[in-house]
Write an enzyme that holds these catalytic residues in place. Structure first.
Site, PDB file in Angstrom:
ATOM      1  N   GLU A  70     -34.196   6.639 -46.403  1.00 38.03           N
ATOM      2  CA  GLU A  70     -34.762   5.951 -47.570  1.00 38.03           C
ATOM      3  C   GLU A  70     -33.926   6.143 -48.838  1.00 38.03           C
ATOM      4  O   GLU A  70     -33.938   5.285 -49.727  1.00 38.03           O
ATOM      5  CB  GLU A  70     -36.198   6.406 -47.818  1.00 38.03           C
ATOM      6  CG  GLU A  70     -37.193   5.964 -46.750  1.00 38.03           C
ATOM      7  CD  GLU A  70     -37.274   6.913 -45.572  1.00 38.03           C
ATOM      8  OE1 GLU A  70     -36.424   7.829 -45.466  1.00 38.03           O
ATOM      9  OE2 GLU A  70     -38.201   6.745 -44.740  1.00 38.03           O
ATOM     10  N   PHE A 132     -52.535  13.348 -43.592  1.00 41.88           N
ATOM     11  CA  PHE A 132     -51.218  13.273 -42.962  1.00 41.88           C
ATOM     12  C   PHE A 132     -50.289  12.386 -43.801  1.00 41.88           C
ATOM     13  O   PHE A 132     -50.643  11.265 -44.162  1.00 41.88           O
ATOM     14  CB  PHE A 132     -51.345  12.705 -41.541  1.00 41.88           C
ATOM     15  CG  PHE A 132     -50.003  12.522 -40.869  1.00 41.88           C
ATOM     16  CD1 PHE A 132     -49.187  13.615 -40.596  1.00 41.88           C
ATOM     17  CD2 PHE A 132     -49.541  11.257 -40.533  1.00 41.88           C
ATOM     18  CE1 PHE A 132     -47.947  13.449 -40.003  1.00 41.88           C
ATOM     19  CE2 PHE A 132     -48.309  11.081 -39.936  1.00 41.88           C
ATOM     20  CZ  PHE A 132     -47.506  12.176 -39.672  1.00 41.88           C
ATOM     21  N   GLN A 133     -49.136  12.886 -44.124  1.00 39.35           N
ATOM     22  CA  GLN A 133     -48.119  12.196 -44.933  1.00 39.35           C
ATOM     23  C   GLN A 133     -48.646  11.773 -46.303  1.00 39.35           C
ATOM     24  O   GLN A 133     -48.223  10.765 -46.856  1.00 39.35           O
ATOM     25  CB  GLN A 133     -47.527  10.999 -44.171  1.00 39.35           C
ATOM     26  CG  GLN A 133     -46.742  11.458 -42.947  1.00 39.35           C
ATOM     27  CD  GLN A 133     -45.837  10.400 -42.354  1.00 39.35           C
ATOM     28  OE1 GLN A 133     -46.154   9.216 -42.398  1.00 39.35           O
ATOM     29  NE2 GLN A 133     -44.721  10.827 -41.790  1.00 39.35           N
ATOM     30  N   LYS A 182     -52.813   2.357 -47.994  1.00 44.54           N
ATOM     31  CA  LYS A 182     -52.748   1.535 -46.785  1.00 44.54           C
ATOM     32  C   LYS A 182     -53.859   0.491 -46.746  1.00 44.54           C
ATOM     33  O   LYS A 182     -53.625  -0.683 -46.429  1.00 44.54           O
ATOM     34  CB  LYS A 182     -52.835   2.453 -45.557  1.00 44.54           C
ATOM     35  CG  LYS A 182     -52.639   1.728 -44.248  1.00 44.54           C
ATOM     36  CD  LYS A 182     -52.498   2.709 -43.093  1.00 44.54           C
ATOM     37  CE  LYS A 182     -52.162   1.957 -41.808  1.00 44.54           C
ATOM     38  NZ  LYS A 182     -51.941   2.872 -40.687  1.00 44.54           N
ATOM     39  N   MET A 497     -13.786  18.413 -56.850  1.00 44.28           N
ATOM     40  CA  MET A 497     -14.171  18.685 -58.237  1.00 44.28           C
ATOM     41  C   MET A 497     -14.710  20.108 -58.382  1.00 44.28           C
ATOM     42  O   MET A 497     -14.443  20.799 -59.368  1.00 44.28           O
ATOM     43  CB  MET A 497     -15.213  17.661 -58.707  1.00 44.28           C
ATOM     44  CG  MET A 497     -15.499  17.723 -60.178  1.00 44.28           C
ATOM     45  SD  MET A 497     -14.015  17.495 -61.175  1.00 44.28           S
ATOM     46  CE  MET A 497     -14.072  15.740 -61.497  1.00 44.28           C
TER      47      MET A 497
HETATM   48  C1  TPP Z   1     -26.025  15.459 -54.299  1.00 44.03           C
HETATM   49  C2  TPP Z   1     -25.030  16.273 -55.032  1.00 44.03           C
HETATM   50  N1  TPP Z   1     -24.827  17.563 -54.686  1.00 44.03           N
HETATM   51  C3  TPP Z   1     -23.900  18.310 -55.334  1.00 44.03           C
HETATM   52  C4  TPP Z   1     -23.174  17.775 -56.371  1.00 44.03           C
HETATM   53  C5  TPP Z   1     -22.139  18.613 -57.113  1.00 44.03           C
HETATM   54  N2  TPP Z   1     -20.803  18.075 -56.896  1.00 44.03           N
HETATM   55  C6  TPP Z   1     -20.178  17.278 -57.788  1.00 44.03           C
HETATM   56  S1  TPP Z   1     -18.689  16.763 -57.269  1.00 44.03           S
HETATM   57  C7  TPP Z   1     -18.814  17.634 -55.844  1.00 44.03           C
HETATM   58  C8  TPP Z   1     -17.709  17.606 -54.831  1.00 44.03           C
HETATM   59  C9  TPP Z   1     -17.466  16.253 -54.292  1.00 44.03           C
HETATM   60  O1  TPP Z   1     -16.529  16.332 -53.247  1.00 44.03           O
HETATM   61  P1  TPP Z   1     -15.901  15.038 -52.619  1.00 44.03           P
HETATM   62  O2  TPP Z   1     -16.947  14.042 -52.360  1.00 44.03           O
HETATM   63  O3  TPP Z   1     -15.042  15.414 -51.478  1.00 44.03           O
HETATM   64  O4  TPP Z   1     -15.041  14.471 -53.835  1.00 44.03           O
HETATM   65  P2  TPP Z   1     -13.681  15.053 -54.469  1.00 44.03           P
HETATM   66  O5  TPP Z   1     -14.082  15.791 -55.701  1.00 44.03           O
HETATM   67  O6  TPP Z   1     -13.038  15.933 -53.462  1.00 44.03           O
HETATM   68  O7  TPP Z   1     -12.877  13.849 -54.782  1.00 44.03           O
HETATM   69  C10 TPP Z   1     -20.021  18.337 -55.793  1.00 44.03           C
HETATM   70  C11 TPP Z   1     -20.443  19.231 -54.694  1.00 44.03           C
HETATM   71  C12 TPP Z   1     -23.451  16.426 -56.714  1.00 44.03           C
HETATM   72  N3  TPP Z   1     -22.834  15.837 -57.727  1.00 44.03           N
HETATM   73  N4  TPP Z   1     -24.354  15.697 -56.018  1.00 44.03           N
END
Ligand code: TPP
Ligand code: MG
Length: 619
Positions: A70, A132-133, A182, A497
């Site tokens: 979802e 439920f749910q 529902k 990052m």
């Molecule tokens: C759902 C979620 N969890 C954690 C983060 C924190 N976060 C920001 S950038 C990142 C790393 C992203 O890695 P990748 O998709 O490989 O991109 P890259 O920076 O390597 O280009 C994380 C864990 C986030 N923004 N969103």
């Protein structure tokens, strides 16, 4: 916005009231509001609605896209809305279905995206019994929606849908939730359709037109300024104001910087463009904002990723702030001239006033300022590294932009997102990225929504290896419906990052950010879903790989292996001023504000930089 494809049966029910169920009223109302695509996933509490959906699909009124989670339904509806400006619609059942929408609602909320989310709920009698749910999705989502409803009587259904659409896409747009027990779906009523636009909400009247007095004050400041800067945000995209932004900028010769949400509102090839500002913005945009004497904020909200240290943001400037949401004006930075209203309408009012007053085109006053910015641009350009032993992420992104300049691009979150923002010149609504919430896993489902909205356009998702794994199940949806999304995974084997922050601020303690072990073989993975999978590792193959991907008549997953430890620069460390970027080619150390005489050109400057703003010489 009424669909031209309303079936005869629906047309017939236009005026006469007749016995219909709540679920029928819901689906019929959606069709009347021009909904062509719904992204969703069924379950017990929403089955009466899915049963009616079955009939509507059989009549050809609309199409339901069965996502595999979802969260993806919400992101797809969000992408659909960003690409078109129309309300995106998603469905989920009660309990876990509804909670899976939460991240998508929050993403849309922070970026002001018009969306209507419909959730099934347990029967009215069961509400409050821990059935439920059963989950209180209305309560859970209260802080992340623009408005929400629980439909307690099927008679209210048509009016509720009309109100929800009106609220979602007027004023400052946002997501609206409709929770449907529902038995409300099953209940029969004397159904009287409610036409789009006929919602009556006397307490809700967003200001559209700007007050003439601040508009005059703004024009006075614009005539006096020597160092103006337009700072354009997502509000300009939402109100489709790119043409007006351009006209105002050209009239007064104002350089233009955009936020992450504002990308696409101003052509970056235009001589007045200084690109994106903020944490990973261009050096010249961030220097310009530090030195400008007038900041014209257009549909932007002074977000912390833009301002850095708020006290030092545009600290020499007076501020004109144009925004439709009065709560944003003065929230972070009190403006000298606040103008509340729709961005496009206000800019048009300003342009009309310029004509009426015959305010001459400014060709001289800002020329010195533009030359200064040009010198910063020459000094501190964005750089595409070319490593001898690996392909850099920036090279992949530049090549994508070169081969698909008019595509719709979605992104995930991380370094790849920032490089995509830096290195591709987007048209309006062609840049689709979770900016406020920064939601990893957004890119692929959002691209799915874009592709359904604009099927004849090329849709490309620039993802990261970690982000992609957060919603990779959606490859199944792409395969099932033949949705031709091209996903390019910028694969650096890391949460890049996070790795960059750990390297920079946590003394290289790389806690849980390496993705090397356990990562799937993406080509095999694509194959398992029936999607074309490709891999590219060498610069020499890059051009052909991208061309092959773009030429394929179906979804593609391209795994681009890039330099593992590339960092995204420039970068403003959190809490620092915008002028104090790290990772610039010459790595200047910022000076304290003081009068400094340049030894090269003799200019006496009051500057926070360690170079002469007049000639660029190092101070
Ligand atoms: C759902 C979620 N969890 C954690 C983060 C924190 N976060 C920001 S950038 C990142 C790393 C992203 O890695 P990748 O998709 O490989 O991109 P890259 O920076 O390597 O280009 C994380 C864990 C986030 N923004 N969103
Ligand atoms: Mg990565």
């Amino acid at each position: 916005m009424v669909s031209s494809s309303i079936s005869r049966k629906t047309q017939a029910s236009k005026s006469a009231s007749r016995r219909e169920t709540g679920a029928y009223a819901l689906i019929d109302s959606l069709v009347r509001h021009g909904v062509k695509h719904i992204f969703g996933y069924p379950g017990g509490a929403i089955l009466p609605i899915y049963d009616e959906l079955y009939r509507a699909e059989a009549r050809g009124d609309l199409q339901h896209i069965l996502v595999r989670h979802e969260q993806a339904a919400a992101h797809a509806a969000d992408g659909y809305a960003r690409a078109t400006g129309q309300v995106g619609v998603c469905f989920a059942t009660s309990g876990p279905g509804a909670t899976n929408l939460v991240t998508g609602l929050a993403t849309a909320h922070l970026d002001s995206i018009p969306m209507v989310a419909i959730t099934g709920q347990v029967t009215r009698a069961a509400i409050g019994t821990d059935a439920f749910q059963e989950i209180d999705i209305y309560g859970i989502t209260l802080p992340i929606v623009k408005h929400s409803y629980v439909v307690r009587d099927a008679k209210d259904m048509a009016r509720t849908v009309a109100e929800a659409f009106h609220l979602a896409n007027t004023g400052r747009p946002g997501p609206v939730l409709i929770d449907v027990p529902k038995d409300v779906g099953i209940e029969e009523i004397d159904y009287i359709p409610v036409e789009p636009g006929s919602a009556k909400l006397p307490g809700y009247r967003p200001t559209v037109k700007g007050n003439p007095r601040p508009i005059n004050n703004a024009l006075k400041l614009l005539r006096e300024t020597r160092r103006p800067l337009m700072y354009v945000g997502g509000g300009a995209i939402i109100s489709n104001a790119h043409e007006e932004v351009k006209q105002l900028a050209e009239h007064f010769q104002i350089p233009v910087t955009t936020t992450l949400m504002g990308l696409g509102s101003f052509d970056e090839k235009h001589p007045l463009s200084v690109g994106m500002l903020g944490m990973h913005g261009t050096a010249y945009a961030n220097f310009a904002v530090s030195e400008c004497d007038l900041l014209i904020a257009v549909g932007a909200r002074f977000d912390d990723r833009v301002t850095g240290k708020l006290d030092e943001f545009a600290s020499r400037a007076k501020v004109i702030h144009i925004d439709i949401d009065p709560a944003e004006v003065g929230k972070n930075r009190p403006p000298e001239v606040p103008i509340v209203g729709d961005v496009k309408t206000i800019l048009r009012q300003m342009l009309r006033r310029i004509k009426d007053l015959s305010i001459p085109q400014n060709t001289t006053e800002t020329q010195e300022w533009l030359k200064r910015i040009e010198r910063w641009r020459q000094h501190y350009p964005l750089i595409v590294p070319q490593r001898p032993d690996s392909m850099s992420p920036q090279e992949v992104i530049v090549e994508l932009g070169r081969q698909a300049p008019n595509a719709y691009y979605t992104t995930d979150v991380g370094q790849h997102q920032m490089w995509a923002a830096q290195f591709i010149n987007y048209g309006p609504r062609r840049w689709i990225s979770s900016s406020g919430l920064g939601t990893m896993g957004y890119g692929v489902p959002a691209a799915m929504g874009v592709c359904k909205a604009v099927p004849d356009a090329q849709t490309i998702c620039i993802s990261g290896d970690a982000s992609f794994q957060m919603n990779l199940q959606e490859l199944a949806t792409l395969a099932q419906y033949g949705i031709k999304v091209k996903t390019v995974v910028i694969n650096n084997g890391w949460q890049g990052m996070v790795r960059q922050w750990q390297q920079t601020f946590y003394e290289e303690r790389y806690s849980s950010s390496n993705m090397g072990v356990g990562s799937p073989d993406l080509v095999l993975l694509a194959k398992a879903f029936g999607v074309k999978g490709m891999v590219v590792r060498d610069r020499s193959d890059l051009k052909d790989a991208i061309a092959e991907m773009l030429a394929h008549d179906g979804p593609v997953l391209l795994d681009a292996h890039v330099t593992k430890d590339e960092n995204c620069y420039p970068m403003i460390a959190p809490g620092k001023a915008n002028s104090q970027m790290i990772g610039l080619p010459e790595r200047p150390q910022p000076k304290q504000e003081a009068d400094i005489t340049c030894t090269a050109c003799g200019a006496v400057n009051t500057t926070v930089h360690n170079f002469c703003p007049e000639c660029g010489h190092k101070l």
